[in-house]
Design an enzyme around this catalytic site. Structure first.
Site: not given
Ligand code: NAD
Ligand code: UDP
Length: 350
Positions: A29-30, A50-51, A54, A75, A170, A174, A200
């Site tokens: 992910g990001f 990762d799965n 997203t 997963d 969501y 959390k 972020t």
């Molecule tokens: P993102 O969608 O880019 O990354 C999430 C990653 O988790 C993805 O690579 C997705 O494929 C993987 N994923 C999701 N469900 C899965 C599962 N069941 N098994 C394995 N992999 C799985 O989002 P992000 O912005 O990088 O967010 C990362 C984390 O930070 C998340 O937990 C999110 O809730 C938290 N977060 C992010 C923000 C933000 O603003 N970016 C704010 C608050 C919290």
């Protein structure tokens, strides 16, 4: 997917050359992919997981070239098989649990999986942390404050969440993950951390992610229009990804189980953000107003006193700088060449 790189990691660990051994869920992910790179740079050997619900394989491209990185497609809703534990090759020092869709359109599209990633996923990973005597860090969110009646939000605020609205899949997931994390700490002494991450942004967000910054930048690059939901007076406070990583790395060094807000307290309205993005992209694009999604928080801004005091941390990247770097990334993603600018050229990288 290959576990081979992790064998190298084990060899390095056995030779005493690494700082520790970590598991990062949501590694493609990001935020997760940046966190993996940061951990490796600071001396960890790690397994990313990762799965790809997203996340994107592209986000791992630099990591594949790093010697102390291994990856498994898995997963987190499913327990880790013994095979997978075998691939870890030894005792884990840290588990960073980021696996969860994060953008409102994505977590609503994958609603059940989102709830389960935070519920069953957190359970399996906390159990793993317990077995390994590892630290466990939960990526929680400012969304646990819901549509806040207290402003700015400090960690002691319990929030104002609609438990049956479209964001509940969501927010409540959390909140549940936080409750489980706290209980594993109390009951079993697991060394836990809870980070409440505020909005972020940065390079490696997916162009079709649906969050406001990626939407506005990609819309401006494609010739518009920029879609402002509601009248645009709702506020958010945007944190550049490198600031978040600094905070997370510091948090691993400080023994505290209290939740910690990590975010940038500079607050903007969504309409201000739209105008700023349009100016930065130098695009003569329209701004259109679309309906405000149900339960969209009216305002959000972190109180970061706790992070300042405990971690000696505060964000350093102003919105304009962070947006400029993010714009350079999206230009490359969408293959839109830079427009010759009057002022400075966009910087690459973090
Ligand atoms: P993102 O969608 O880019 O990354 C999430 C990653 O988790 C993805 O690579 C997705 O494929 C993987 N994923 C999701 N469900 C899965 C599962 N069941 N098994 C394995 N992999 C799985 O989002 P992000 O912005 O990088 O967010 C990362 C984390 O930070 C998340 O937990 C999110 O809730 C938290 N977060 C992010 C923000 C933000 O603003 N970016 C704010 C608050 C919290
Ligand atoms: N938003 C918007 N236009 C978009 C995407 C989002 O006006 O194209 C608004 C959204 O309604 C919210 C804010 O921008 O008020 C932040 O949305 P985002 O999805 O990035 O994150 P949230 O903080 O709502 O989880």
């Amino acid at each position: 997917m290959s576990h081979n790189n992790f064998k190298t990691a084990n060899q390095l660990l056995n030779r005493g050359q690494v700082k520790g051994r970590a598991l990062v869920t949501g590694a493609a992910g990001f935020i997760g992919s940046h966190l993996c790179e940061r951990l490796i740079a600071s001396g960890y050997a790690l397994l990313g997981l990762d799965n790809f619900v997203t996340g994107r394989p592209d986000n791992l491209s630099r990591l594949w070239r790093m010697p102390r990185f291994g990856f498994v497609e898995h997963d987190v809703i499913e327990p880790l098989s013994l095979d997978l534990e075998g691939a870890l090759g030894g005792r884990l020092d840290w588990i960073f649990h980021l696996a969860s869709p994060a953008s409102p359109p994505q977590y609503q599209r994958h609603s059940i999986a989102c709830m389960r990633s935070n519920a069953e996923g957190s359970f399996h990973l906390l159990e793993l942390a317990r077995r390994h005597g590892a630290g466990f860090l939960l990526a929680s969110t400012s969304e646990i404050y819901g549509d806040p009646e207290v402003h700015p939000q400090r960690e002691s605020y319990w929030g104002n969440v609609n438990p049956i609205g479209p964001r509940a899949v969501y927010d409540e997931a959390k909140r549940y993950a936080e409750a489980m994390t706290v209980d594993f700490q109390r009951r079993f002494g697991v060394d836990t951390r809870i980070v409440r991450i505020f909005n972020t942004y940065g390079p490696r967000m997916a162009p079709d992610d649906g969050r406001v910054i990626s939407n506005f930048i990609t819309q401006a690059l494609r010739g518009g229009p920029l879609t402002v939901y509601g009248d645009g007076t709702q506020t958010r406070a945007f944190q550049y990804v490198s600031d978040l990583l600094d905070g997370i790395m510091r948090l691993t060094e400080v023994a505290t189980h209290e939740p910690i807000n990590l975010g940038n307290p500079d607050e903007f309205t969504v309409l201000e953000l739209a105008k700023l993005t349009r100016e930065l992209v130098d695009a003569r694009v329209d701004i259109v107003f679309e309906p405000l999604p149900i339960d969209d928080p009216r305002r959000r801004r972190p109180d970061i006193s706790r992070a300042k005091q405990l971690l000696g941390w505060q964000p350093r990247v102003p919105l304009l700088d962070g947006l400029t770097r993010t714009l350079a990334y999206f230009r490359a993603q969408l293959r839109v060449p830079p427009i010759p600018r009057r002022s400075q050229a966009p910087r690459q990288g973090l």
